[in-house]
Design an enzyme around this catalytic site. Sequence first.
Site, short mmCIF file in Angstrom:
data_model
loop_
_atom_site.label_atom_id
_atom_site.label_comp_id
_atom_site.label_asym_id
_atom_site.label_seq_id
_atom_site.Cartn_x
_atom_site.Cartn_y
_atom_site.Cartn_z
N ASP A 28 0.82 -1.21 0.00
CA ASP A 28 0.00 0.00 0.00
C ASP A 28 0.86 1.26 0.00
OD1 ASP A 28 0.95 -0.47 2.57
OD2 ASP A 28 -0.99 -0.31 3.55
N ASP B 286 6.93 3.86 3.35
CA ASP B 286 7.09 4.86 4.40
C ASP B 286 8.57 4.85 4.83
OD1 ASP B 286 6.96 6.44 6.66
OD2 ASP B 286 5.26 5.44 7.56
N VAL C 222 -2.12 8.44 6.79
CA VAL C 222 -3.31 8.41 5.93
C VAL C 222 -4.05 7.09 6.08
CG1 VAL C 222 -2.41 10.04 4.22
CG2 VAL C 222 -1.92 7.59 3.97
P1 XMP Z 1 7.36 1.01 6.07
O1 XMP Z 1 7.65 2.01 7.17
O2 XMP Z 1 7.79 -0.37 6.43
O3 XMP Z 1 5.79 1.07 6.04
O4 XMP Z 1 7.82 1.49 4.71
C1 XMP Z 1 5.06 0.21 5.31
C2 XMP Z 1 3.85 -0.22 6.11
O5 XMP Z 1 3.52 0.68 7.18
C3 XMP Z 1 2.15 0.97 7.18
N1 XMP Z 1 1.99 2.43 7.02
C4 XMP Z 1 0.85 3.09 7.09
N2 XMP Z 1 -0.39 2.64 7.32
N3 XMP Z 1 -1.21 4.84 7.12
C5 XMP Z 1 -1.42 3.52 7.32
O6 XMP Z 1 -2.56 3.12 7.49
C6 XMP Z 1 0.01 5.37 6.91
O7 XMP Z 1 0.14 6.59 6.73
C7 XMP Z 1 1.09 4.45 6.89
N4 XMP Z 1 2.41 4.58 6.70
C8 XMP Z 1 2.92 3.34 6.79
C9 XMP Z 1 1.57 0.20 6.03
O8 XMP Z 1 0.98 -0.97 6.54
C10 XMP Z 1 2.71 -0.17 5.16
O9 XMP Z 1 2.54 -1.41 4.52
#
Ligand code: XMP
Length: 195
Positions: free
Chosen positions: A115, A118, A168
């Site tokens: 999705d 981050d 988000v």
């Molecule tokens: P990383 O930090 O591993 O993040 O790149 C990936 C996973 O973290 C979750 N994620 C979010 N989930 N809103 C969400 O609902 C956000 O703004 C957000 N940022 C990170 C997500 O599950 C993603 O796969």
Amino acid sequence: MSFLGLIGGIGLVGSVHNDIEKVLIAEEVIEKRLDAIAERIYGDFKDEPTLQVVAILKGALVFMADLLRRVPLKLEIECLNVASYHGGTESSGRVDFLDRTMPDVKGRSILLLDDILDTGRTLSVVSAKLQDLGAREVRTCVLLTKDKKRIEEVEADYSAFEIGDEFVVGYGLDFDGKYRNLPYVGVLRKEVIES
Ligand code: XMP
């Protein structure tokens, strides 16, 4: 426009939209962009006999369903249950594989879907795992890329939208397990996060 997008608006009793501060990316905008990403994926993989897609659950669920129906290739779809947030709005810093078995990816070309990119930990850990399992090539595709400094140096091969560094929900993304069914990407009201 969907039922939720059309009449599930602010003010309707019990509507999930009441918790949304602002819509960041509207349903129609997402749909158009998915057409473009699907066309690129088709062009890049059209010479593969079959393409193995691996989607990271649960966040990629909605994105996967809408994107892959636009890609006219012979696809095989696998899902991986991975957790990294554990209920809050900040990454836990750990990536846990929740499945007992891993997909058989030996020698395959993989399109890995998530999705959002981050911190970069999830894509980097899952890509490395698929490579360890013998994947020939792993290309990554995300709905959203957060514009921030990553902890892991990873960029997605396909990314539909770049957003600022804010939490988000919607279009598969959740807060505390909810809001995944919103047809757009939005920002929650502060009171909802704090309550
Ligand atoms: P990383 O930090 O591993 O993040 O790149 C990936 C996973 O973290 C979750 N994620 C979010 N989930 N809103 C969400 O609902 C956000 O703004 C957000 N940022 C990170 C997500 O599950 C993603 O796969």
